[in-house]
Design an enzyme around this catalytic site. Structure first.
Site, mmCIF file in Angstrom:
data_model
loop_
_atom_site.group_PDB
_atom_site.id
_atom_site.type_symbol
_atom_site.label_atom_id
_atom_site.label_comp_id
_atom_site.label_asym_id
_atom_site.label_seq_id
_atom_site.Cartn_x
_atom_site.Cartn_y
_atom_site.Cartn_z
ATOM 1 N N ARG A 18 22.697 -29.182 6.555
ATOM 2 C CA ARG A 18 21.355 -28.685 6.226
ATOM 3 C C ARG A 18 20.484 -28.688 7.478
ATOM 4 N NH1 ARG A 18 17.508 -25.668 3.743
ATOM 5 N NH2 ARG A 18 15.605 -26.860 3.266
ATOM 6 N N ARG A 23 22.113 -27.803 13.052
ATOM 7 C CA ARG A 23 22.949 -26.699 13.547
ATOM 8 C C ARG A 23 22.912 -26.619 15.074
ATOM 9 N NH1 ARG A 23 24.533 -21.869 11.247
ATOM 10 N NH2 ARG A 23 23.093 -22.116 9.488
ATOM 11 N N GLY A 50 26.207 -8.669 5.453
ATOM 12 C CA GLY A 50 26.352 -7.900 4.223
ATOM 13 C C GLY A 50 27.144 -8.629 3.157
ATOM 14 N N GLU A 84 26.954 -26.895 -3.149
ATOM 15 C CA GLU A 84 28.181 -26.995 -2.341
ATOM 16 C C GLU A 84 28.916 -28.310 -2.631
ATOM 17 O OE1 GLU A 84 27.296 -26.489 1.774
ATOM 18 O OE2 GLU A 84 26.725 -24.395 1.570
#
Length: 875
Positions: A18, A23, A50, A84
């Site tokens: 998270r 990250r 996409g 998740e």
């Protein structure tokens, strides 16, 4: 759930996290570490533009072997992250996936009880996602209950990243379930793993050795994959022999140490490692396998010494050459042996039938295939795949073809060992495979040392035999020092010789097939290349048509080894020697010829280099005229030459050790030279029924009859007309004159004598004083015999059935009971002591008293004087 419903693994690890801070910081270092370890991790930035995010995340979780959940302070604020976690545990329960929680700057209790920042996050979730809250809380509790990694226990993020990578790598490389097709490997794995685990802090160099195709690489691969997770780094260098020939050692060293150190390294020299690499690798615990090493120098050139690596490191080397391991002083060597018949059959069935119903139908013919393979797994697998899917008739055709041509794949693999030999080693290997291991009697190493040397000064044969053994090309028995060879290696050798000249057998170096021999001898210009000829009944002269063995066989000047044997009355005359035969061969070392058809060996016969001469059941009346140079002759066998009347002057046979003339019925005496041969140890005159006196006509003084003789064994059994032996050799150990029914006396027995057999010498009236070292005495059925009153203490075995010796024994027995089942007679005698042998046999029964007297024993005698049986019991 069946395996077909389990999603296929695509990713090694799915990372759930998270926040941008995670990250860009901690996760960026973690993914870089994954890349260095070649761990395929999924992070959501791998989603294609996409793509629908949630379905793609679900698929990634399902297709990941491990899910790594990074619980950070802000993690629970995301409903996506919580979903998740739920999906991750669903896959854990449904597909047995692995879950690793990482508690990054949060405590496991906060996750388990939703306290701290997690409490605030769930307060908000209760307002918007009432139906999901309990499900999320349950998933978090399951996560916190798992053993995970807590960042608070490490000094910095770098250590946390390292711990995560090591744990993921370990879980990915957990010991594998051994596949069922790896037949017979469990015990081998257990042995190697125990060697490694027994010394966890010691750097070890371990060898795996065996013949080609025996399973060395397979064993090393399984052990490598089972243990690699216990090491910081690992590398399997496959097929080192081939790769080093193609690419060189520098190239292989670069690959090896780049892999171990996790980055490209620069190595310029083949013999040494840069100091910086040695320093860095010395701090690491590594597992390295060097597969199929053929050059003993390559181990040190590739990895240096084992001490270069950190404590607990292991280097495993597989090789066909035990010398490679010996020179490099390996800690331990594991020799991979052939499969048992049951293991080979199991392996064959797995590869030929794969559980098919035909396995039982083909059981007998499958056993024939397995017998051909002789426990070599490569041969088993190659044949199984060759035969899979074809009918029985085709199987028979393939098996028939194998008798003259081994499978190409097997031949190529095994020939690598042959190619690694030098010229001398190759020559000896082919001599063994094509001649000496085809003859009827096993040949000992001590004979091969003489038979295979190039010249008088050649002392290299022992070394070459050791090299062949090191390379697993032969086996030397510890029991009798004889040589043997795996059938597949022998067939490979035969094919090598065939390839010397496919169309013209006469141009080959060695011949053993009757058709090839006949074809080769049809040519008047016999090839100088032929080194050996082996022709026996088992190689099948099956035609009823008489076969002419051309005199050309004696024109082969370079012929060294010749055997024509196994001929019997049914095949006699199928081999006929042409007239005018002249021996032109000057290199003969070994000649064995059953039913030799000539009355005498030709005058041209050159025996100068001859080591062994065997002429059984021959028509000869004499060996040759005059004296020949026999300086290298060690064994002379003339069994059952019933027309042989005399032996030649053998004074030139200074190295002769064994002389056998058994069954030579017409032989009346021995040439005087035989009594003084300095190396003669065995003289066998069994069934020489015309000999009346063992003496030399030219010998005037009996005391010097045997001269410098060192004879150890004299066999004159069944010499029915033998009346006298003038004198016995001074160092004789065994004397057998059994069934010599005319023999009345024996000369003085040498002090060295240990075994004396005079059984069925019905005319023998007395024995001389028995020597102090005598351990075995057989006087059964000597009806006229009187023996000395004192028996030597050394006696251990006595056979005295139907002999007056019983009367002597009875007189010495202190308290004896007899139970007479035939004569109903009771004998009582009293004596003080008897030096009784430890074993007394009568009518095939024996007892062991364990003492030299009857002080503590009572003996039971059955069937007194004719078939007594001694038994003992404590008083």
């Amino acid at each position: 759930m069946s395996d077909s419903n389990v999603p296929e693994i695509k990713y090694d690890v799915f990372v759930s996290f998270r926040g941008k801070e995670i990250r860009d910081g901690f996760l960026s270092h973690l993914t870089e570490a994954f890349d260095m370890k070649k761990i395929n991790g999924f992070v959501d930035d791998k989603l294609e533009k996409g793509e629908e995010i949630w379905p793609s995340l679900v698929t990634a979780i399902e297709r990941s072997a491990i899910s790594l959940i990074i619980f950070s302070p802000d993690y629970a604020s995301s409903r996506w992250c919580l979903d998740e976690v739920v999906k991750i545990f669903e896959c854990k329960e449904k597909y047995e996936r692995i879950v690793i929680p990482v508690f990054y700057k949060v405590a496991p209790t906060d996750v388990r009880h939703q306290s701290g920042s997690y409490e605030n996050a769930f307060a908000n979730h209760r307002l918007n996602y009432t139906t999901k809250v309990q499900m999320w809380k349950d998933a978090l509790k399951k996560s916190a209950d798992l053993s995970g990694i807590e960042s608070s226990k490490f000094r910095n993020d770098a250590e946390v990243v390292k711990e995560i990578v090591n744990l993921v790598d370990k879980r990915l490389n957990k010991p594998q379930v051994i596949r069922k097709e790896l037949v017979g490997i469990h015990e081998k794995i257990a042995t190697l793993e125990s060697w490694i685990s027994d010394e966890p802090k010691t750097t070890q160099l371990i060898g795996i050795w065996g013949m080609g195709g025996i399973g060395k690489t397979t064993l090393a691969e399984v052990v490598f994959h089972r243990l690699r997770s216990q090491y910081q780094e690992s590398y399997f260098l496959a097929n080192e022999r081939d790769q080093s020939n193609k690419h060189g050692l520098i190239h292989l060293k670069k690959i090896l140490f780049s892999k171990l150190l996790g980055q490209e390294v620069d190595i310029d020299t083949p013999n040494y490692l840069p100091e910086n690499i040695v320093r860095r690798i010395g701090c690491m615990k590594v597992l390295v396998v060097l597969d199929d090493v053929n050059d003993s120098d390559h181990i040190e050139k590739l990895v240096g010494t084992p001490e270069n690596f950190g404590k607990g490191s292991t280097v495993i080397v597989t090789t066909r050459d035990e010398q490679v391991l010996r020179i490099n002083r390996v800690s331990k060597t594991y020799k991979v042996k052939e499969f048992s018949s049951d293991e080979a059959l199991e392996l064959f069935n797995l590869n030929a039938f794969s559980g098919s119903y035909k396995e039982k139908e083909y059981d007998e013919i499958s056993k024939s295939v397995v017998h051909y393979a002789k426990g070599n797994p490569l041969v088993v697998i190659v044949l199984a795949k060759l035969l899979r899917g074809i009918n029985k008739e085709e199987w028979e055709s393939v098996l028939a073809k194998l008798k003259t041509m081994p499978p190409r794949k097997v031949y190529d693999v095994l020939k690598l060992s042959y190619d690694s030999l030098d010229r001398k080693g190759q020559q000896i290997f082919l001599d063994l495979a094509c001649f000496f291991l085809r003859i009827l009697v096993a040949v000992q190493v001590r004979d091969l040392k003489c038979l295979l040397k190039d010249n008088e000064s050649d002392n290299s044969v022992a070394f070459e035999l050791r090299r062949l053994e090191d390379k697993a090309l032969i086996t030397i028995s510890e029991d009798d020092n004889t040589v043997s060879m795996h059938d597949s290696l022998q067939e490979m050798a035969w094919e090598i010789v065939r390839q010397e000249s496919v169309e013209d057998p006469g141009s080959r170096s060695r011949l053993w097939d009757p058709n090839d021999i006949n074809q080769a001898l049809e040519n008047e210009k016999v090839s100088e290349a032929i080194r050996s000829i082996h022709l026996t009944s088992d190689t099948a002269i099956t035609s009823t048509k008489k076969q002419m063995l051309s005199p050309q066989i004696f024109a082969m000047r370079k012929l060294k080894f010749l055997e024509i044997s196994g001929v019997n009355e049914n095949t006699y005359h199928q081999v006929i020697l042409g007239e005018g035969a002249q021996f032109l061969a000057t290199e003969l070392r070994f000649v064995c010829w059953d039913e030799f058809p000539m009355k005498c060996l030709p005058e041209s016969f050159n025996a100068e280099k001859l080591v062994i001469l065997e002429l059984r059941i021959s028509r000869m009346r004499k060996l040759w005229d005059g004296v020949k140079n026999l300086a290298n002759l060690k064994r002379l066998i003339l069994h059952w030459a019933i027309k042989l009347k005399e032996l030649p002057d053998l004074s030139g046979a200074i190295r002769l050790e064994e002389l056998y003339v058994r069954g030579c019925e017409s032989l009346r005496s021995l040439h005087s030279s035989i009594f003084s041969l300095p190396k003669l140890e065995i003289l066998d005159l069994n069934n020489c029924m015309s000999i009346t006196i063992l003496s030399s006509k030219s010998e005037k003084r009996v005391s010097s009859l045997w001269g410098n003789s060192e004879l150890r064994c004299l066999n004159m059994s069944s010499c029915e007309k033998l009346e006298t032996i003038a004198e016995l050799p001074p160092f004789l150990k065994t004397l057998d004159v059994s069934f010599s029914t005319s023999l009345k006396t024996l000369p003085k027995l040498p002090l060295s004598l240990q075994i004396l057999n005079v059984s069925f010498c019905q005319s023998l009236e007395s024995l001389p004083e028995l020597p102090p070292l005598l351990s075995t005495l057989n006087v059964s059925s000597c009806y006229s015999l009187q023996i000395p009153s004192n028996l030597p203490l050394s006696l251990q075995i006595v056979n005295l059935c139907d002999c007056r010796l019983f009367q002597t024994l009875v007189q010495h027995i202190r308290s004896v009971k007899t139970k007479d089942t035939k004569n109903s007679r009771l004998v009582h005698q009293t004596l003080s002591k008897l030096p009784l042998p430890s074993e007394v046999s009568c009518s095939c029964n024996s007892i062991k008293t364990g003492a030299v007297s009857l002080e503590s024993f009572t003996s039971l005698i059955e069937d007194c004087l004719s078939s007594l049986k001694f038994m003992t019991e404590e008083e």
